[in-house]
Design an enzyme around this catalytic site. Structure first.
Site, PDB file in Angstrom:
ATOM      1  N   CYS A 111       0.830  -1.207   0.000  1.00 40.73           N
ATOM      2  CA  CYS A 111       0.000   0.000   0.000  1.00 40.73           C
ATOM      3  C   CYS A 111       0.869   1.264   0.000  1.00 40.73           C
ATOM      4  CB  CYS A 111      -0.987  -0.022   1.152  1.00 40.73           C
ATOM      5  SG  CYS A 111      -2.360   1.151   0.924  1.00 40.73           S
ATOM      6  N   HIS A 197      -3.620  -5.294   0.384  1.00 36.98           N
ATOM      7  CA  HIS A 197      -3.114  -5.662   1.705  1.00 36.98           C
ATOM      8  C   HIS A 197      -3.243  -7.167   1.939  1.00 36.98           C
ATOM      9  CE1 HIS A 197      -2.348  -1.804   3.805  1.00 36.98           C
ATOM     10  NE2 HIS A 197      -3.304  -1.310   3.036  1.00 36.98           N
ATOM     11  N   GLU A 199      -1.680  -8.820   3.992  1.00 29.43           N
ATOM     12  CA  GLU A 199      -1.470  -9.051   5.427  1.00 29.43           C
ATOM     13  C   GLU A 199      -2.699  -8.699   6.267  1.00 29.43           C
ATOM     14  OE1 GLU A 199      -0.638  -4.609   5.465  1.00 29.43           O
ATOM     15  OE2 GLU A 199      -1.101  -6.235   4.077  1.00 29.43           O
TER      16      GLU A 199
END
Length: 263
Positions: A111, A197, A199
């Site tokens: 990001c 994202h 994660e």
């Protein structure tokens, strides 16, 4: 004898606006650490001799590792704006330019990290004219992206209005979405970054979405409700954790996946 993989996580945000996510998952650096550890575990016996040595650095406070002491430099997301000239962002860009031009260290970002890497490489980074990309969204992969990531497309959590608008020279773009054409930057053996994202999970992204709406100046009601309606959808973050670790460990396909080609 075990192999030690030294990963420096450059934390570009403190998560002070996300109390529930911070209590459950820790800092952005902690979330990255868990993501990498899961990815290593997912590789199974082929990575049984690898040990992660993770350090975390607060870039907003001017903390940085010595580049020669690490194997991978990983940049987290942030509420910051990658194309602004806040002193800490300018310092971060300078650090990345040095690492990219003067070393062979692997660089990874997500990001804001993806965007500031793009800036350091000379890409146009700015507001996306198509607006916010939120919650779980589809990412289409080109042939090279499919070869490297092992799937025809991805579902990833998204949380951004800024974007990398052009592909830097010598870098490949592996995927695109309907709102963001430059989703994954890649250079064999050197660079991998995601606009999405991998994660994130539902807990993290839902709190960000709700927190931004509560400020009263980010999303309209229609955008907010649409994002909440998709935040619990299945996503490919954990699959990407193992692909990222393959890149970190220098597997053959990530080092020799042809010439970088932009799309």
């Amino acid at each position: 004898m075990s192999r030690i993989l030294r990963v420096a996580i450059l934390e570009c945000e403190t998560l002070t606006l996300l109390p529930k996510a911070k209590a459950a998952r820790g800092s952005f650096g902690d979330i990255f650490h868990d993501f990498f550890a899961y990815g290593l575990q997912g590789l199974g016996p082929e990575a049984a001799d690898v040990r992660l040595d993770v350090s975390k650095w607060d870039t907003m406070a001017g903390e940085y590792p010595r580049i020669e002491d690490v194997d991978v430099i990983a940049l987290t997301g942030s509420y910051g704006t990658a194309f602004h000239n806040d002193p800490w962002i300018v310092t971060l860009v300078d650090f990345l330019e040095l690492a990219l031009k003067s070393t062979d260290k692997k660089i990874f970002g997500i990001c804001f990290g993806h965007q500031v890497i793009g800036r350091a490489l000379g890409a146009d980074v700015n507001r996306n004219r198509l607006g916010w990309e939120l919650s779980v969204e589809g990412v289409s992969l080109n042939d090279q992206g499919q070869e490297l990531l092992g799937v025809p497309s991805l579902k990833l959590h998204q949380m951004h209005r800024d974007a990398v608008l052009t592909v830097p020279s010598g870098i490949a773009n592996l995927g695109s979405s309907t709102k963001c054409p430059v989703q994954i930057l890649y250079k064999p053996g050197r660079l991998l970054s995601f606009q999405g994202h991998p994660e994130f999970d539902e807990l993290i992204n839902e709190e960000i979405i709700r927190g931004d709406k509560d400020t009263g100046h980010v999303f309209d009601d229609e955008t907010f409700q649409d994002a909440l309606g998709r935040v619990s959808r299945p996503h490919d973050g954990l699959l990407m954790a193992s692909r990222v670790m393959e890149f970190f460990l220098g597997s053959r396909k990530w080092n020799e996946a042809g010439e970088s080609r932009s799309t």
